[in-house]
Scaffold this motif. Structure first.
Motif, short mmCIF file in Angstrom:
data_model
loop_
_atom_site.label_atom_id
_atom_site.label_comp_id
_atom_site.label_asym_id
_atom_site.label_seq_id
_atom_site.Cartn_x
_atom_site.Cartn_y
_atom_site.Cartn_z
N VAL A 295 10.62 5.57 10.32
CA VAL A 295 9.69 5.37 11.43
C VAL A 295 10.45 5.10 12.71
N VAL A 296 9.97 5.69 13.80
CA VAL A 296 10.41 5.30 15.14
C VAL A 296 9.19 4.71 15.83
N TYR B 191 13.53 0.40 0.35
CA TYR B 191 13.38 -0.61 1.40
C TYR B 191 11.93 -1.10 1.46
N ALA B 192 10.98 -0.16 1.28
CA ALA B 192 9.56 -0.50 1.39
C ALA B 192 9.06 -1.37 0.25
N LEU B 193 9.78 -1.41 -0.86
CA LEU B 193 9.30 -2.16 -2.02
C LEU B 193 9.13 -3.64 -1.74
N ALA C 13 15.26 2.09 7.69
CA ALA C 13 13.81 2.15 7.89
C ALA C 13 13.43 2.93 9.13
N GLY C 14 14.35 3.06 10.09
CA GLY C 14 14.05 3.77 11.31
C GLY C 14 14.59 3.06 12.53
N ARG C 15 13.89 3.17 13.63
CA ARG C 15 14.36 2.61 14.90
C ARG C 15 13.20 1.95 15.65
N VAL C 16 13.53 0.91 16.41
CA VAL C 16 12.57 0.27 17.31
C VAL C 16 12.97 0.61 18.73
N ALA C 17 12.07 1.23 19.48
CA ALA C 17 12.35 1.62 20.85
C ALA C 17 12.28 0.40 21.77
N PRO C 18 13.33 0.11 22.51
CA PRO C 18 13.32 -1.08 23.38
C PRO C 18 12.39 -0.94 24.57
N SER C 19 12.05 0.30 24.94
CA SER C 19 11.11 0.51 26.04
C SER C 19 10.09 1.57 25.63
N ARG C 20 8.89 1.47 26.17
CA ARG C 20 7.80 2.35 25.78
C ARG C 20 7.72 3.53 26.74
N LEU D 122 4.17 0.56 7.40
CA LEU D 122 4.43 0.25 5.99
C LEU D 122 4.11 1.44 5.10
N GLU D 123 3.03 2.14 5.39
CA GLU D 123 2.63 3.29 4.57
C GLU D 123 3.64 4.42 4.66
N SER D 124 4.16 4.65 5.86
CA SER D 124 5.17 5.69 6.03
C SER D 124 6.42 5.36 5.23
N LEU D 125 6.90 4.14 5.34
CA LEU D 125 8.10 3.73 4.61
C LEU D 125 7.90 3.84 3.11
N ALA D 126 6.71 3.46 2.64
CA ALA D 126 6.43 3.52 1.20
C ALA D 126 6.47 4.95 0.69
#
Length: 404
Positions: A327-328, A376-378, A344-351, A318-322
């Motif tokens: 963010v990835v 977006y962060a607002l 906002a970025g991406r969500v990695a499906p695998s770690r 949240l802080e990064s987006l604000a």
């Protein structure tokens, strides 16, 4: 309850910042601070933030010395914070931790309940050991208890049989249960908590503190001698934060520099990993960064990365987006409830490092406008969360008066 009456809250959490550990549990302090400042209903708050007992402050004792350095009482953000001590049994005391905490703090709560107007309810954070101890204490004093689930307390600790039974016991007797994400709520349901008893109130971000600082993209980069793409990873140097995966990903991001902000027991191992991978020129360890200075670093970065295996509702996202920085992140439960749009970025499906590097490269190749990320962060400010807390607390206090 009369709308004009003050709700008197005793906030109970061992995860709370203090003079010796200013970053410890800052997310609990932030939620409480915004609740007090909301003005929706008059509230007064005393924080009971217990600290493990330890007799010596010499640095050679490591993090235990910090416990000894914590003051017995302080004021933070205008809120009174008490730090009573409780005994701990390192390595072997996990199963008895709630009992040790509760027994040590019962005299303190009795004294608080009998003077200065007492308190109407106990607002406990983190189910184990704090929530279990708080529910037991509430039962002794005849006070309703609300417990907030925040992450490992319900998605990791319940793998141990005895703590799991204690968490179930506390959940069955708490008057209110809050989860900071829908994913954590599902863990509670799997523990046997009725879904309708859970209120989901996500963490928020202080949009006045965390905002873009365009000048930092020049000044901070010049201070640190940075050129090219900058990747930022913020979090304790512990296994579940996944810094080792992010470092491995840097081998595939040849033109980027990684900044790691945080401290922890894995630093020596991470430094070795960096050296062995030949990344010493492109991976920098910044140490712990004060909360109020983080916006400069987020603003200077092109993308931030979170490779955690488990999270409740990660504040650093949240802080990064604000600050306008995409963010990835690995798909650590609450993360996917925040990063729902490409801006906002991406969500990695695998770690794994390969997937992480691929998604970071994707964002760097076509970065969203920083103003769009900020917009977006607002939606993640604290107002909605504070209103939900006040509604729940007032309902519980009204019901308690009726029952009384």
């Amino acid at each position: 309850m009369d709308a004009a009456r003050t709700i008197r809250i005793l906030s109970f959490s061992s995860l709370y910042p203090n003079a010796a550990q200013p970053r410890h549990g800052v997310f609990v302090e932030e939620r409480l601070r915004h609740l007090v400042a909301s003005g929706g209903v008059s509230v007064t708050v005393t924080v009971l933030a217990p600290v493990p007992w330890f007799p010596w402050t010499h640095p050679r004792f490591g993090h235990y010395a910090r416990f000894a350095a914590v003051p017995s009482e302080e004021f933070r953000q205008g809120i009174r914070v008490l730090h009573p001590r409780y005994p701990v049994l390192p390595k072997i005391g996990m199963s008895v931790a709630p009992w040790l905490m509760a027994r040590a703090l019962l005299p303190v709560l009795r004294k608080l309940a009998s003077r200065e107007g007492g308190f109407d309810l106990i607002d406990a954070h983190y189910f184990y050991p704090d929530g279990v101890a708080a529910v037991w204490l509430g039962k002794q004093l005849g006070k309703p208890v609300v417990v907030t689930a925040r992450g490992t307390d319900v998605n990791w600790i319940p793998q141990y049989w005895l703590p799991r039974q204690q968490i179930r016991w506390a959940a069955s007797r708490a008057r209110g249960i809050i989860s900071v994400s829908k994913a954590l709520a599902e863990h509670l349901v799997n523990l046997g908590v009725a879904r309708e008893r859970i209120t989901v109130l996500r963490n928020g971000v202080d949009l006045d503190v965390f905002r873009p600082e365009p000048e930092a993209r020049t000044t901070l980069r010049n201070e640190l001698g940075l050129e090219g793409a900058v990747v930022l990873s913020v979090g304790g140097l512990i296994e579940r934060k996944g810094h080792h995966i992010t470092i491995d990903a840097m081998r595939r991001l040849e033109s980027a520099t990684l900044l790691i902000a945080g401290e922890g027991p894995l630093k020596a191992g991470l430094l070795r990993q960096v050296a062995e991978a030949g990344l010493s020129a492109r991976v920098r360890f910044l140490g712990p960064i004060a909360h109020e200075h983080l916006p400069r670093y987020f603003s200077a970065a092109d993308v931030s990365v979170l490779a955690s295996s488990r999270e409740g509702m990660p504040n650093v996202v949240l802080e990064s987006l604000a600050c306008g920085t995409p963010v990835v992140a690995c798909n650590a439960e609450g993360v996917s409830e925040v990063l729902v749009e490409a801006v906002a970025g991406r969500v990695a499906p695998s770690r794994d490092a390969e997937t992480l590097a691929s998604l970071v490269a994707e964002v760097l190749a076509a970065p969203p406008a920083r103003d769009d990320v900020r917009a977006y962060a607002l939606r993640f400010g604290w107002d909605e969360t504070s209103a939900g807390q006040l509604k729940l607390f007032q309902h519980i206090c009204d019901s308690s008066e009726t029952l009384g």
